[in-house]
Design a protein around this motif. Sequence first.
Motif, PDB file in Angstrom:
ATOM      1  N   ASP A 108      -8.754  -0.133   5.690  1.00  7.11           N
ATOM      2  CA  ASP A 108      -7.638  -0.480   6.382  1.00  7.11           C
ATOM      3  C   ASP A 108      -6.330   0.367   5.896  1.00  7.11           C
ATOM      4  O   ASP A 108      -6.400   0.821   4.970  1.00  7.11           O
ATOM      5  N   ALA A 109      -5.222   0.446   6.654  1.00  9.35           N
ATOM      6  CA  ALA A 109      -4.283   1.144   6.250  1.00  9.35           C
ATOM      7  C   ALA A 109      -3.603   0.519   4.835  1.00  9.35           C
ATOM      8  O   ALA A 109      -3.758  -0.404   4.599  1.00  9.35           O
ATOM      9  N   MET A 110      -3.215   1.377   4.114  1.00 12.10           N
ATOM     10  CA  MET A 110      -2.735   0.858   2.803  1.00 12.10           C
ATOM     11  C   MET A 110      -1.325   1.735   2.306  1.00 12.10           C
ATOM     12  O   MET A 110      -1.448   2.978   2.311  1.00 12.10           O
ATOM     13  N   THR A 111      -0.324   1.119   2.169  1.00 15.17           N
ATOM     14  CA  THR A 111       0.895   1.917   1.629  1.00 15.17           C
ATOM     15  C   THR A 111       1.464   1.194   0.219  1.00 15.17           C
ATOM     16  O   THR A 111       1.783   0.047   0.240  1.00 15.17           O
ATOM     17  N   VAL A 112       1.454   1.976  -0.653  1.00 14.59           N
ATOM     18  CA  VAL A 112       2.218   1.627  -1.718  1.00 14.59           C
ATOM     19  C   VAL A 112       3.504   2.507  -1.995  1.00 14.59           C
ATOM     20  O   VAL A 112       3.298   3.609  -2.168  1.00 14.59           O
ATOM     21  N   ASN A 113       4.763   1.852  -1.932  1.00 11.28           N
ATOM     22  CA  ASN A 113       6.031   2.974  -1.774  1.00 11.28           C
ATOM     23  C   ASN A 113       6.438   3.369  -3.054  1.00 11.28           C
ATOM     24  O   ASN A 113       7.151   4.252  -3.228  1.00 11.28           O
ATOM     25  N   GLN A 114       6.125   2.526  -4.088  1.00 13.77           N
ATOM     26  CA  GLN A 114       6.505   2.797  -5.472  1.00 13.77           C
ATOM     27  C   GLN A 114       5.927   3.905  -6.182  1.00 13.77           C
ATOM     28  O   GLN A 114       4.752   4.202  -5.996  1.00 13.77           O
ATOM     29  N   ALA A 115       6.735   4.765  -6.822  1.00 15.36           N
ATOM     30  CA  ALA A 115       5.887   5.675  -7.919  1.00 15.36           C
ATOM     31  C   ALA A 115       5.303   4.860  -9.038  1.00 15.36           C
ATOM     32  O   ALA A 115       6.066   3.934  -9.493  1.00 15.36           O
ATOM     33  N   THR A 116       4.157   5.187  -9.583  1.00 16.58           N
ATOM     34  CA  THR A 116       3.678   4.506 -10.414  1.00 16.58           C
ATOM     35  C   THR A 116       3.137   5.337 -11.590  1.00 16.58           C
ATOM     36  O   THR A 116       2.767   6.423 -11.471  1.00 16.58           O
ATOM     37  N   ALA A 117       3.714   4.930 -12.870  1.00 19.93           N
ATOM     38  CA  ALA A 117       3.112   5.443 -14.202  1.00 19.93           C
ATOM     39  C   ALA A 117       1.633   5.195 -14.258  1.00 19.93           C
ATOM     40  O   ALA A 117       0.997   6.119 -14.698  1.00 19.93           O
ATOM     41  N   THR A 118       1.062   4.022 -14.076  1.00 20.70           N
ATOM     42  CA  THR A 118      -0.156   3.593 -13.990  1.00 20.70           C
ATOM     43  C   THR A 118      -0.792   4.104 -12.504  1.00 20.70           C
ATOM     44  O   THR A 118      -0.332   3.774 -11.851  1.00 20.70           O
ATOM     45  N   PRO A 119      -1.641   4.868 -12.827  1.00 21.14           N
ATOM     46  CA  PRO A 119      -2.508   5.026 -11.435  1.00 21.14           C
ATOM     47  C   PRO A 119      -3.022   4.104 -10.426  1.00 21.14           C
ATOM     48  O   PRO A 119      -3.349   2.776 -11.035  1.00 21.14           O
TER      49      PRO A 119
END
Length: 129
Positions: A108-119
Amino acid sequence: MFSVNGPIALTAGSSATLATRNVSSDCFTSSYGNVLFRRSGVYYAALTVDIPENSVVDTTVKLDLDGQEIVPSAINVTTTSDSASDNFAGHAVFRAEEGSVLKIVSKDAMTVNQATATPLFTLTLVRID
């Protein structure tokens, strides 16, 4: 090892673009954001999905080899806006032929807007035979 950092926006059925991290094998390489196998053999894949806190995600993430789902690689990823960071993991053993292409696909569609240090996604591959 291959990984994907945030932010990320995937449409349903699309694959995440993998970056190469610490790959020292002549068995596989990165090609157009996917894994390209250079040697036929049996492989072990470990996939982790790390979702940062306060992210709303509801999808199934899976490994596809040449367009076919590798069973049992599917990981159900569900988080809510008030959740702490969550970690999900799955693994599979499969046979890949030289020239095969491996992808991480979101059902399904997936969005994570935060920049992440951990992959967000980490894929570790080992040729076992």
